[in-house]
Design a protein around this motif. Sequence first.
Motif, PDB file in Angstrom:
ATOM      1  N   ARG A 172       0.849  -1.194   0.000  1.00 29.33           N
ATOM      2  CA  ARG A 172       0.000   0.000   0.000  1.00 29.33           C
ATOM      3  C   ARG A 172       0.886   1.247   0.000  1.00 29.33           C
ATOM      4  O   ARG A 172       1.363   1.666   1.050  1.00 29.33           O
ATOM      5  CB  ARG A 172      -0.911  -0.010   1.211  1.00 29.33           C
ATOM      6  N   PRO A 173       1.107   1.828  -1.184  1.00 28.61           N
ATOM      7  CA  PRO A 173       2.000   2.986  -1.253  1.00 28.61           C
ATOM      8  C   PRO A 173       1.396   4.234  -0.611  1.00 28.61           C
ATOM      9  O   PRO A 173       0.193   4.468  -0.685  1.00 28.61           O
ATOM     10  CB  PRO A 173       2.218   3.185  -2.749  1.00 28.61           C
ATOM     11  N   ARG A 174       2.267   4.999   0.045  1.00 29.00           N
ATOM     12  CA  ARG A 174       1.934   6.318   0.580  1.00 29.00           C
ATOM     13  C   ARG A 174       2.749   7.330  -0.221  1.00 29.00           C
ATOM     14  O   ARG A 174       3.968   7.192  -0.322  1.00 29.00           O
ATOM     15  CB  ARG A 174       2.291   6.412   2.068  1.00 29.00           C
ATOM     16  N   ALA A 194       7.216   7.536  -3.327  1.00 31.93           N
ATOM     17  CA  ALA A 194       6.282   6.558  -2.760  1.00 31.93           C
ATOM     18  C   ALA A 194       7.021   5.717  -1.731  1.00 31.93           C
ATOM     19  O   ALA A 194       8.181   5.347  -1.926  1.00 31.93           O
ATOM     20  CB  ALA A 194       5.709   5.665  -3.848  1.00 31.93           C
ATOM     21  N   ALA A 195       6.351   5.439  -0.631  1.00 37.28           N
ATOM     22  CA  ALA A 195       6.911   4.578   0.412  1.00 37.28           C
ATOM     23  C   ALA A 195       5.871   3.520   0.762  1.00 37.28           C
ATOM     24  O   ALA A 195       4.665   3.775   0.708  1.00 37.28           O
ATOM     25  CB  ALA A 195       7.273   5.394   1.647  1.00 37.28           C
ATOM     26  N   MET A 196       6.335   2.349   1.100  1.00 35.61           N
ATOM     27  CA  MET A 196       5.426   1.288   1.530  1.00 35.61           C
ATOM     28  C   MET A 196       6.118   0.387   2.540  1.00 35.61           C
ATOM     29  O   MET A 196       7.306   0.096   2.407  1.00 35.61           O
ATOM     30  CB  MET A 196       4.874   0.504   0.351  1.00 35.61           C
ATOM     31  N   ASN A 197       5.380   0.015   3.556  1.00 36.41           N
ATOM     32  CA  ASN A 197       5.837  -0.950   4.552  1.00 36.41           C
ATOM     33  C   ASN A 197       5.102  -2.255   4.284  1.00 36.41           C
ATOM     34  O   ASN A 197       3.888  -2.235   4.021  1.00 36.41           O
ATOM     35  CB  ASN A 197       5.515  -0.471   5.966  1.00 36.41           C
ATOM     36  N   GLY A 201       2.724  10.309 -13.930  1.00 32.71           N
ATOM     37  CA  GLY A 201       2.157   9.180 -14.655  1.00 32.71           C
ATOM     38  C   GLY A 201       2.008   7.968 -13.756  1.00 32.71           C
ATOM     39  O   GLY A 201       2.087   8.070 -12.531  1.00 32.71           O
ATOM     40  N   GLU A 202       1.781   6.821 -14.382  1.00 33.99           N
ATOM     41  CA  GLU A 202       1.564   5.573 -13.650  1.00 33.99           C
ATOM     42  C   GLU A 202       2.841   4.738 -13.621  1.00 33.99           C
ATOM     43  O   GLU A 202       3.522   4.617 -14.636  1.00 33.99           O
ATOM     44  CB  GLU A 202       0.436   4.779 -14.321  1.00 33.99           C
ATOM     45  N   VAL A 228       1.477   2.952  -8.676  1.00 33.01           N
ATOM     46  CA  VAL A 228       1.625   4.285  -8.103  1.00 33.01           C
ATOM     47  C   VAL A 228       1.317   5.301  -9.192  1.00 33.01           C
ATOM     48  O   VAL A 228       1.866   5.217 -10.297  1.00 33.01           O
ATOM     49  CB  VAL A 228       3.073   4.484  -7.587  1.00 33.01           C
ATOM     50  N   ARG A 229       0.421   6.225  -8.882  1.00 29.18           N
ATOM     51  CA  ARG A 229       0.078   7.280  -9.841  1.00 29.18           C
ATOM     52  C   ARG A 229       0.565   8.625  -9.306  1.00 29.18           C
ATOM     53  O   ARG A 229       0.164   9.056  -8.241  1.00 29.18           O
ATOM     54  CB  ARG A 229      -1.428   7.308 -10.052  1.00 29.18           C
TER      55      ARG A 229
END
Length: 107
Positions: free
Chosen positions: A22-24, A30-33, A82-83, A104-105
């Motif tokens: 789940r990217p933040r 973008a970061a994700m744990n 972009g994506e 990620v957008r």
Amino acid sequence: TGSRVSTPFDVDNTPPSISPLRPRLTGREAAMNFTVTDTFSLVGEVDYSVDAGEWRPLPPEGRIADDLKESYTLKVGPLDPGEHTVTVRARDRAGNTTAGRAVVRIE
């Protein structure tokens, strides 16, 4: 003919699992744990790729993969607008592999 009885050994054919990615977003980064868990073998290598690019190693938060469950933090960017697809590949010490991905957008 002949036969021989070996000592017992384990066979692991089950790949590890990757928790949902789940990217933040923070600006263009973008970061994700996430966690990688295996029910039998120790977690081995984890790599990631952005937009089907080069695979890059990702160490666990404890720096050494030596347990059945490991936590990871992945940060990518800066990304162009972009994506983008971020793919994570995980292997256990028995060589079983699985993958997960996040889209990620960037506006």
